[in-house]
Enzyme design. Structure first.
Site, PDB file in Angstrom:
ATOM      1  N   GLY A  20      -0.418  -3.791  -3.101  1.00 37.31           N
ATOM      2  CA  GLY A  20      -0.572  -3.247  -1.770  1.00 37.31           C
ATOM      3  C   GLY A  20      -1.678  -2.485  -1.640  1.00 37.31           C
ATOM      4  O   GLY A  20      -2.352  -2.589  -0.584  1.00 37.31           O
ATOM      5  N   ARG A  24      -6.443  -0.894  -6.125  1.00 36.02           N
ATOM      6  CA  ARG A  24      -5.349  -1.378  -7.345  1.00 36.02           C
ATOM      7  C   ARG A  24      -5.951  -3.071  -7.661  1.00 36.02           C
ATOM      8  O   ARG A  24      -6.191  -3.565  -8.723  1.00 36.02           O
ATOM      9  CB  ARG A  24      -4.069  -1.313  -7.129  1.00 36.02           C
ATOM     10  CG  ARG A  24      -3.572  -1.672  -8.611  1.00 36.02           C
ATOM     11  CD  ARG A  24      -1.935  -1.286  -8.656  1.00 36.02           C
ATOM     12  NE  ARG A  24      -1.930   0.421  -8.481  1.00 36.02           N
ATOM     13  CZ  ARG A  24      -0.818   0.913  -7.897  1.00 36.02           C
ATOM     14  NH1 ARG A  24       0.098   0.088  -7.320  1.00 36.02           N
ATOM     15  NH2 ARG A  24      -0.777   2.256  -7.688  1.00 36.02           N
ATOM     16  N   ARG A  43     -11.968  -5.064   6.669  1.00 35.41           N
ATOM     17  CA  ARG A  43     -11.290  -3.817   6.904  1.00 35.41           C
ATOM     18  C   ARG A  43     -10.805  -3.108   5.331  1.00 35.41           C
ATOM     19  O   ARG A  43      -9.736  -2.422   5.325  1.00 35.41           O
ATOM     20  CB  ARG A  43      -9.690  -4.303   7.440  1.00 35.41           C
ATOM     21  CG  ARG A  43      -9.882  -4.693   9.022  1.00 35.41           C
ATOM     22  CD  ARG A  43      -8.464  -4.892   9.445  1.00 35.41           C
ATOM     23  NE  ARG A  43      -8.883  -5.485  10.804  1.00 35.41           N
ATOM     24  CZ  ARG A  43      -8.017  -4.874  11.801  1.00 35.41           C
ATOM     25  NH1 ARG A  43      -7.269  -3.803  11.800  1.00 35.41           N
ATOM     26  NH2 ARG A  43      -8.435  -5.774  13.099  1.00 35.41           N
ATOM     27  N   ARG A  87       3.691 -10.709  -5.727  1.00 34.32           N
ATOM     28  CA  ARG A  87       3.396  -9.032  -5.324  1.00 34.32           C
ATOM     29  C   ARG A  87       3.410  -8.254  -6.736  1.00 34.32           C
ATOM     30  O   ARG A  87       4.415  -8.590  -7.455  1.00 34.32           O
ATOM     31  CB  ARG A  87       4.417  -8.785  -4.378  1.00 34.32           C
ATOM     32  CG  ARG A  87       4.437  -7.215  -4.159  1.00 34.32           C
ATOM     33  CD  ARG A  87       5.125  -6.907  -2.747  1.00 34.32           C
ATOM     34  NE  ARG A  87       5.737  -5.378  -3.015  1.00 34.32           N
ATOM     35  CZ  ARG A  87       4.816  -4.207  -3.295  1.00 34.32           C
ATOM     36  NH1 ARG A  87       3.374  -4.338  -3.224  1.00 34.32           N
ATOM     37  NH2 ARG A  87       5.415  -3.193  -3.175  1.00 34.32           N
ATOM     38  N   SER A  90       4.521  -1.005  -6.587  1.00 30.92           N
ATOM     39  CA  SER A  90       5.202   0.207  -7.011  1.00 30.92           C
ATOM     40  C   SER A  90       6.621  -0.080  -6.292  1.00 30.92           C
ATOM     41  O   SER A  90       6.644  -0.496  -5.140  1.00 30.92           O
ATOM     42  CB  SER A  90       4.555   1.562  -7.174  1.00 30.92           C
ATOM     43  OG  SER A  90       4.238   1.706  -5.609  1.00 30.92           O
ATOM     44  N   ASP A 204       8.548   6.156  -8.987  1.00 28.40           N
ATOM     45  CA  ASP A 204       9.379   7.164  -8.520  1.00 28.40           C
ATOM     46  C   ASP A 204      10.735   7.059  -8.419  1.00 28.40           C
ATOM     47  O   ASP A 204      11.323   6.070  -8.336  1.00 28.40           O
ATOM     48  CB  ASP A 204       8.827   8.018  -7.083  1.00 28.40           C
ATOM     49  CG  ASP A 204       8.956   6.871  -6.068  1.00 28.40           C
ATOM     50  OD1 ASP A 204       7.671   6.218  -5.733  1.00 28.40           O
ATOM     51  OD2 ASP A 204       9.959   6.876  -5.298  1.00 28.40           O
ATOM     52  N   ARG A 217      -0.354   5.964 -14.900  1.00 31.78           N
ATOM     53  CA  ARG A 217      -0.025   4.849 -14.049  1.00 31.78           C
ATOM     54  C   ARG A 217      -0.681   3.376 -14.534  1.00 31.78           C
ATOM     55  O   ARG A 217      -0.289   2.407 -14.418  1.00 31.78           O
ATOM     56  CB  ARG A 217      -0.647   5.081 -12.631  1.00 31.78           C
ATOM     57  CG  ARG A 217       0.384   5.976 -11.749  1.00 31.78           C
ATOM     58  CD  ARG A 217      -0.059   6.257 -10.578  1.00 31.78           C
ATOM     59  NE  ARG A 217       1.103   7.123  -9.954  1.00 31.78           N
ATOM     60  CZ  ARG A 217       1.812   6.929  -8.873  1.00 31.78           C
ATOM     61  NH1 ARG A 217       1.531   5.804  -8.163  1.00 31.78           N
ATOM     62  NH2 ARG A 217       2.503   7.721  -8.488  1.00 31.78           N
TER      63      ARG A 217
HETATM   64  N1  HPA Z   1      10.065   3.991  -0.802  1.00 32.41           N
HETATM   65  C1  HPA Z   1       9.634   2.988  -0.479  1.00 32.41           C
HETATM   66  N2  HPA Z   1       8.388   2.358  -0.832  1.00 32.41           N
HETATM   67  C2  HPA Z   1       8.124   2.854  -2.009  1.00 32.41           C
HETATM   68  C3  HPA Z   1       8.754   3.824  -2.643  1.00 32.41           C
HETATM   69  C4  HPA Z   1       9.790   4.536  -2.051  1.00 32.41           C
HETATM   70  O1  HPA Z   1      10.474   5.478  -2.593  1.00 32.41           O
HETATM   71  N3  HPA Z   1       8.063   4.078  -3.871  1.00 32.41           N
HETATM   72  C5  HPA Z   1       7.178   3.361  -3.854  1.00 32.41           C
HETATM   73  N4  HPA Z   1       7.001   2.291  -2.765  1.00 32.41           N
END
Ligand code: HPA
Length: 236
Positions: A20, A24, A43, A87, A90, A204, A217
């Site tokens: 994304g 990265r 962009r 893809r 995270s 997370d 990371r």
């Molecule tokens: N929500 C949506 N997209 C994400 C999250 C999340 O908690 N963590 C990483 N990408």
């Protein structure tokens, strides 16, 4: 050149990794590819093409969310002939046994809506990964002894959800994690007859509130990039 990608014809490899975050993409290209050169900066959505074990690879940022990914994935497939799109990104963990740093290989991706959902009208299309890529990624992850989960994920339209009840239903139905892009990638790849997969790192956790410290990371995301590269070229 397309509307959103400045690369010349031939600048994009048949295999494209899509994080994304454009930075990265830069980090992954500098870390894992040889002779990587910038092929797109329209962009600021950086894309690089180089070589991994003598195989040509492009790493192109997708931006966040399905509408952004849809623009890049459409142009990569329709205009540049990308055949394999993986893809790397995270996600938020949704099950108690899914921990931060774990890798999730997404077999399916559930959505409420996606940029493609309009064309399906009353049908609830089930976006799913390319099986060959999925099986190869699982094998690569096992060889690396990376703690990996394989199953369904949720591609959400929002990062900041105001509907905890939806997350609850996802958890109840065994969804492993939440991100914002994979479902549209799988749908577009199916439409164009290409291969797609999402390999995700849990950054997370929705239930514990835990988050991956920034200094951890790189190593963790590195495993994900290597799994994606091994999977892309497993048959070669
Ligand atoms: N929500 C949506 N997209 C994400 C999250 C999340 O908690 N963590 C990483 N990408």
């Amino acid at each position: 050149m397309t509307v959103h990608i400045g690369a010349r014809p031939g600048d994009i490899a048949e295999t494209v990794l899509m994080p994304g975050d454009p930075y990265r993409a830069k980090w992954a290209a500098e870390t894992f590819l040889t002779d990587a050169r910038l092929v797109n900066d329209v962009r600021g959505m950086l894309g690089f093409t180089g070589f991994w074990k003598s195989q040509r690879v492009t790493i192109q940022g997708s931006g966040m969310g399905m509408p952004s990914l849809s623009i890049y994935a459409n142009e990569l497939m329709a205009e540049y002939g990308a055949q394999t799109l993986i893809r790397i990104g995270s996600c938020g963990g949704m099950q108690p046994y899914v921990n931060i740093r774990d890798v999730i290989i997404a077999m399916t991706a559930t959505t409420i809506t996606s940029p493609s959902s309009g064309i399906f009208r009353e049908i609830n299309y089930a976006p799913c990964a390319d099986y060959g890529l999925l099986a190869a990624a699982v094998k690569a992850a096992d060889l690396k002894k990376t703690k990996t989960h394989v199953g369904g994920i949720y591609s959400s339209d929002v990062f900041y959800s105001e509907r905890p009840d939806l997350d609850e239903q996802m958890v109840r139905h065994g969804i492993l994690g939440v991100e914002m892009e994979a479902a549209e990638l799988y749908t577009l790849a199916a439409r164009h007859g290409r291969r797609a997969l999402a390999v995700l790192t849990v950054s997370d956790h929705l239930q514990t509130g835990e988050a991956l410290p920034s200094e951890d990371r790189e190593k963790t995301f590195g495993d994900m990039v290597e799994i994606a590269l091994e999977a892309a070229f497993s048959g070669d």
